[in-house]
Design a protein around this motif. Structure first.
Motif, PDB file in Angstrom:
ATOM      1  N   VAL A 111       8.233  18.204  46.441  1.00 32.87           N
ATOM      2  CA  VAL A 111       9.288  17.287  46.002  1.00 32.87           C
ATOM      3  C   VAL A 111       9.255  17.099  44.489  1.00 32.87           C
ATOM      4  N   ALA A 112       8.056  17.083  43.916  1.00 38.84           N
ATOM      5  CA  ALA A 112       7.912  16.813  42.488  1.00 38.84           C
ATOM      6  C   ALA A 112       8.523  17.903  41.620  1.00 38.84           C
ATOM      7  N   VAL A 113       8.537  19.144  42.096  1.00 31.89           N
ATOM      8  CA  VAL A 113       9.023  20.250  41.264  1.00 31.89           C
ATOM      9  C   VAL A 113      10.492  20.089  40.888  1.00 31.89           C
ATOM     10  N   PRO A 114      11.433  19.972  41.858  1.00 27.79           N
ATOM     11  CA  PRO A 114      12.832  19.797  41.459  1.00 27.79           C
ATOM     12  C   PRO A 114      13.084  18.489  40.719  1.00 27.79           C
ATOM     13  N   LEU A 115      12.300  17.463  41.009  1.00 30.97           N
ATOM     14  CA  LEU A 115      12.457  16.199  40.286  1.00 30.97           C
ATOM     15  C   LEU A 115      12.068  16.374  38.817  1.00 30.97           C
ATOM     16  N   ALA A 116      10.973  17.087  38.561  1.00 27.91           N
ATOM     17  CA  ALA A 116      10.561  17.332  37.177  1.00 27.91           C
ATOM     18  C   ALA A 116      11.583  18.183  36.440  1.00 27.91           C
ATOM     19  N   VAL A 117      12.095  19.200  37.119  1.00 28.01           N
ATOM     20  CA  VAL A 117      13.120  20.059  36.504  1.00 28.01           C
ATOM     21  C   VAL A 117      14.355  19.244  36.147  1.00 28.01           C
ATOM     22  N   ALA A 118      14.775  18.359  37.057  1.00 29.66           N
ATOM     23  CA  ALA A 118      15.964  17.536  36.808  1.00 29.66           C
ATOM     24  C   ALA A 118      15.771  16.619  35.607  1.00 29.66           C
ATOM     25  N   PRO A 140      19.380  16.943  42.100  1.00 27.19           N
ATOM     26  CA  PRO A 140      20.097  17.653  43.151  1.00 27.19           C
ATOM     27  C   PRO A 140      19.582  17.254  44.529  1.00 27.19           C
ATOM     28  N   ALA A 141      20.467  17.285  45.525  1.00 22.29           N
ATOM     29  CA  ALA A 141      20.070  16.962  46.902  1.00 22.29           C
ATOM     30  C   ALA A 141      19.289  15.657  46.945  1.00 22.29           C
ATOM     31  N   ALA A 142      19.823  14.631  46.279  1.00 21.58           N
ATOM     32  CA  ALA A 142      19.097  13.367  46.126  1.00 21.58           C
ATOM     33  C   ALA A 142      18.661  12.737  47.446  1.00 21.58           C
ATOM     34  N   PRO A 143      19.522  12.675  48.485  1.00 19.41           N
ATOM     35  CA  PRO A 143      19.063  12.064  49.745  1.00 19.41           C
ATOM     36  C   PRO A 143      17.866  12.790  50.359  1.00 19.41           C
ATOM     37  N   LEU A 144      17.888  14.122  50.309  1.00 18.62           N
ATOM     38  CA  LEU A 144      16.788  14.902  50.881  1.00 18.62           C
ATOM     39  C   LEU A 144      15.498  14.690  50.092  1.00 18.62           C
ATOM     40  N   LEU A 145      15.609  14.716  48.763  1.00 16.60           N
ATOM     41  CA  LEU A 145      14.420  14.528  47.944  1.00 16.60           C
ATOM     42  C   LEU A 145      13.884  13.106  48.049  1.00 16.60           C
ATOM     43  N   ALA A 147      14.072  11.228  50.710  1.00 19.59           N
ATOM     44  CA  ALA A 147      13.375  11.177  51.994  1.00 19.59           C
ATOM     45  C   ALA A 147      11.994  11.813  51.895  1.00 19.59           C
ATOM     46  N   GLY A 148      11.909  12.972  51.219  1.00 23.49           N
ATOM     47  CA  GLY A 148      10.619  13.620  51.041  1.00 23.49           C
ATOM     48  C   GLY A 148       9.680  12.804  50.180  1.00 23.49           C
ATOM     49  N   TYR A 149      10.229  12.182  49.147  1.00 18.94           N
ATOM     50  CA  TYR A 149       9.461  11.307  48.248  1.00 18.94           C
ATOM     51  C   TYR A 149       8.818  10.173  49.043  1.00 18.94           C
ATOM     52  N   LEU A 150       9.620   9.476  49.838  1.00 18.94           N
ATOM     53  CA  LEU A 150       9.108   8.331  50.588  1.00 18.94           C
ATOM     54  C   LEU A 150       8.157   8.766  51.700  1.00 18.94           C
ATOM     55  N   LEU A 151       8.454   9.903  52.333  1.00 15.35           N
ATOM     56  CA  LEU A 151       7.557  10.397  53.378  1.00 15.35           C
ATOM     57  C   LEU A 151       6.192  10.736  52.802  1.00 15.35           C
ATOM     58  N   ALA A 152       6.174  11.381  51.630  1.00 14.20           N
ATOM     59  CA  ALA A 152       4.907  11.770  51.020  1.00 14.20           C
ATOM     60  C   ALA A 152       4.114  10.559  50.553  1.00 14.20           C
TER      61      ALA A 152
END
Length: 226
Positions: A111-118, A140-145, A147-152
């Protein structure tokens, strides 16, 4: 806590001070990564004080942009990296959920990779809305990321098997839902303010010790077997 530069500075100083105490209390080296969370969140609030100063026109556009970028780097890619990894480290070899915690640490990294790129590919903006700050990062794909952020992050705390960390996970999970419902566009700002408050729960936990390390179990990496 996110109401003004002065409020953020005061809160950040208090939380950073508690974070320093938290690290000084650590007796088990495996707890160091997660015990560093309060200090990081205190620094995060201090950085947001600088963001407020930029929005108020009290510092120049260059420092203001730097503050927004640092704030976003901590809030978005760094937290989902640190929290599940810290929980995995604290669990230690032989933990019955070590494989699951390792998987959540990997999820946090993914999850951190696309967030850092953004954050790094375009300027981070912020806007004052109802006494808090709304950040625009263009994820990008904010709802999916999300969800992954909170799950992790929350998921690792809830599955840690440690009563104090479960309480922290419950507090952060409930707070994240409230922030998302009430603040919407200001979700990230209010979420991190809540995280800074909840991080004081780690003070007592940091001074504890983990379970004994089984013979021959040391050296396993994330995702290793039970």
């Amino acid at each position: 806590m996110c109401w003004s530069a002065e409020a953020d500075a005061a809160a950040g100083a208090v939380v950073a001070g508690l974070g320093t105490v938290c690290l000084l209390r650590v007796r088990d080296p495996r707890r160091v990564p997660l015990a560093a969370l309060p200090l990081l969140l205190g620094v995060h609030q201090l950085v947001e004080a600088a963001v407020w100063l930029g929005e108020d026109g009290r510092i120049g556009p260059g420092p203001a942009l730097a503050a927004r970028t640092v704030w976003a780097l901590i809030a978005l890619p760094l937290l989902p990296l640190l929290v599940p990894f810290g929980v995995w480290c604290a669990a230690g070899p032989g933990h019955p959920r070590r494989r699951t915690l390792g998987a959540l640490a990997v999820l946090g990294a993914v999850v951190a990779v696309p967030l850092a790129v953004a954050v790094l590919r375009r300027p981070v903006s912020a806007e004052v809305r109802h006494h808090t700050l709304a950040y625009a990062v263009g994820v990008p794909a904010a709802p999916l990321l999300t969800a992954g952020y909170l799950l992790a992050t929350v998921g690792a705390l809830l599955l840690s098997g440690d009563a104090a960390l479960r309480r922290l996970g419950l507090a952060l999970g409930a707070g994240a839902v409230v922030c998302a419902v009430v603040w919407r566009l200001a979700f990230a700002s209010t979420w991190c303010a809540l995280a800074a408050v909840a991080a004081v729960l780690l003070l007592g936990w940091a001074g504890g010790t983990g379970p004994p390390v089984p013979a021959g179990a040391a050296g396993r990496g994330p995702g290793a077997g039970k």
